[in-house]
Design a protein around this motif. Structure first.
Motif, PDB file in Angstrom:
ATOM      1  N   ARG A  34      51.305   9.617  32.563  1.00 31.62           N
ATOM      2  CA  ARG A  34      51.943   8.930  31.437  1.00 31.62           C
ATOM      3  C   ARG A  34      50.935   8.156  30.596  1.00 31.62           C
ATOM      4  O   ARG A  34      51.041   8.122  29.378  1.00 31.62           O
ATOM      5  N   ARG A  77      48.349  -8.703  23.214  1.00 34.29           N
ATOM      6  CA  ARG A  77      49.329  -7.948  22.441  1.00 34.29           C
ATOM      7  C   ARG A  77      50.754  -8.458  22.648  1.00 34.29           C
ATOM      8  O   ARG A  77      51.717  -7.799  22.253  1.00 34.29           O
ATOM      9  N   GLU A  78      50.869  -9.604  23.297  1.00 38.47           N
ATOM     10  CA  GLU A  78      52.184 -10.185  23.556  1.00 38.47           C
ATOM     11  C   GLU A  78      52.311 -11.540  22.858  1.00 38.47           C
ATOM     12  O   GLU A  78      51.323 -12.275  22.721  1.00 38.47           O
ATOM     13  N   LYS A  89      55.099  -0.760  28.655  1.00 37.80           N
ATOM     14  CA  LYS A  89      55.949  -1.391  27.632  1.00 37.80           C
ATOM     15  C   LYS A  89      55.277  -1.320  26.267  1.00 37.80           C
ATOM     16  O   LYS A  89      55.909  -0.972  25.264  1.00 37.80           O
ATOM     17  N   GLN A  90      53.989  -1.623  26.231  1.00 42.25           N
ATOM     18  CA  GLN A  90      53.272  -1.629  24.967  1.00 42.25           C
ATOM     19  C   GLN A  90      53.091  -0.222  24.394  1.00 42.25           C
ATOM     20  O   GLN A  90      52.885  -0.063  23.195  1.00 42.25           O
ATOM     21  N   ALA A  91      53.205   0.782  25.253  1.00 34.50           N
ATOM     22  CA  ALA A  91      53.141   2.173  24.796  1.00 34.50           C
ATOM     23  C   ALA A  91      54.535   2.753  24.536  1.00 34.50           C
ATOM     24  O   ALA A  91      54.682   3.960  24.328  1.00 34.50           O
ATOM     25  N   ASN A  92      55.554   1.877  24.571  1.00 32.82           N
ATOM     26  CA  ASN A  92      56.951   2.289  24.357  1.00 32.82           C
ATOM     27  C   ASN A  92      57.418   3.309  25.387  1.00 32.82           C
ATOM     28  O   ASN A  92      58.174   4.232  25.069  1.00 32.82           O
ATOM     29  N   LEU A  93      56.949   3.129  26.620  1.00 36.43           N
ATOM     30  CA  LEU A  93      57.366   3.976  27.727  1.00 36.43           C
ATOM     31  C   LEU A  93      58.137   3.143  28.746  1.00 36.43           C
ATOM     32  O   LEU A  93      57.991   1.919  28.791  1.00 36.43           O
ATOM     33  N   THR A  94      58.945   3.793  29.555  1.00 36.17           N
ATOM     34  CA  THR A  94      59.702   3.089  30.582  1.00 36.17           C
ATOM     35  C   THR A  94      58.745   2.395  31.544  1.00 36.17           C
ATOM     36  O   THR A  94      57.903   3.058  32.167  1.00 36.17           O
ATOM     37  N   PRO A  95      58.855   1.075  31.702  1.00 34.99           N
ATOM     38  CA  PRO A  95      57.882   0.329  32.512  1.00 34.99           C
ATOM     39  C   PRO A  95      58.180   0.373  34.006  1.00 34.99           C
ATOM     40  O   PRO A  95      58.484  -0.640  34.637  1.00 34.99           O
ATOM     41  N   LYS A 141      69.977   0.637  30.295  1.00 33.64           N
ATOM     42  CA  LYS A 141      68.872  -0.230  29.902  1.00 33.64           C
ATOM     43  C   LYS A 141      67.941  -0.435  31.080  1.00 33.64           C
ATOM     44  O   LYS A 141      68.339  -0.988  32.106  1.00 33.64           O
ATOM     45  N   GLN A 197      62.913  -4.611  31.471  1.00 30.82           N
ATOM     46  CA  GLN A 197      61.614  -4.757  30.822  1.00 30.82           C
ATOM     47  C   GLN A 197      60.838  -5.925  31.437  1.00 30.82           C
ATOM     48  O   GLN A 197      61.426  -6.924  31.838  1.00 30.82           O
TER      49      GLN A 197
END
Length: 202
Positions: free
Chosen positions: A142, A179-180, A127-133, A77, A80
């Motif tokens: 990226r 967006r949060e 995070k918002q692009a569903n990528l590892t932050p 994990k 995040q």
């Protein structure tokens, strides 16, 4: 842990090595090997600690199946970003930037900009692009469009450029914040942005 440098030194070609306190990880040994300048990170952990990891790790060698069995007990994990944690701090950080620019501490303000890119803007965008932050690592490939935006947060150690760069950080943060699902601190936002405007335009 006591033998970590003995192990690192036993591999042929080692020319330099040091521990990773600068990244908060004394269990890490960062080493360089000749003749091809190969960089190797060694992390010395107990079996139970090995279960806590940020990515899926390929096991190249182990005694019996001890490490493989340990990995099966948990999933990897990656940490995040916590949008509420960021919101609770962002406006005081903005106040800090204003004081540094107003005092002429321009290199300190440059460090602030780097900090905001690494800790706030890039992690939230990834995070918002569903990528590892993972901060700004490989952000150019990226998230190329967002990377172009980040260029507007880069400045030379001059008052006008620093002021504009911090304003862009605020603008981009507000876009990301929308967006949060968080509790916005509008009072802190208003007082700190007003303070920033007052201090940087004197």
């Amino acid at each position: 842990m006591d033998d970590r440098f003995t192990i690192v030194d036993s591999i042929e070609g080692k020319v330099a090595a040091f521990t990773g306190e600068h990244v908060g990880e004394p269990r890490l040994v960062i080493a360089l090997y000749a003749p091809d300048a190969v960089h190797v990170d060694f992390k010395f952990v107990s079996l139970p600690d090995a279960a806590i990891r940020v990515d899926d790790t390929k096991v190249l060698w182990e005694q019996d199946t001890l490490l493989t069995d340990t990995f099966k007990t948990t999933e990897s994990k990656y940490p995040q970003p916590d949008p509420q944690w960021i919101e609770d701090r962002f406006w005081i950080w903005t106040h800090y930037a204003a004081t540094k620019i107003a005092r002429g501490e321009y290199f300190e303000a440059l460090e602030f900009l780097s900090f905001i890119r690494i800790v706030v803007l890039s992690p939230l965008a990834l995070k918002q692009a569903n990528l590892t932050p993972s901060g700004v690592r490989k952000i150019e490939t990226r998230l190329p469009e967002f990377s172009k935006k980040l260029e507007q947060t880069v400045a030379r150690p001059e008052k006008i450029e620093l002021t504009l760069a911090v304003k862009q950080c605020i603008t981009f943060y507000l876009e990301l914040r929308e967006r949060e699902d968080i509790q916005k601190n509008i009072d802190a936002q208003e007082i700190c942005t007003r303070y920033f405007e007052d201090e940087t335009h004197q």
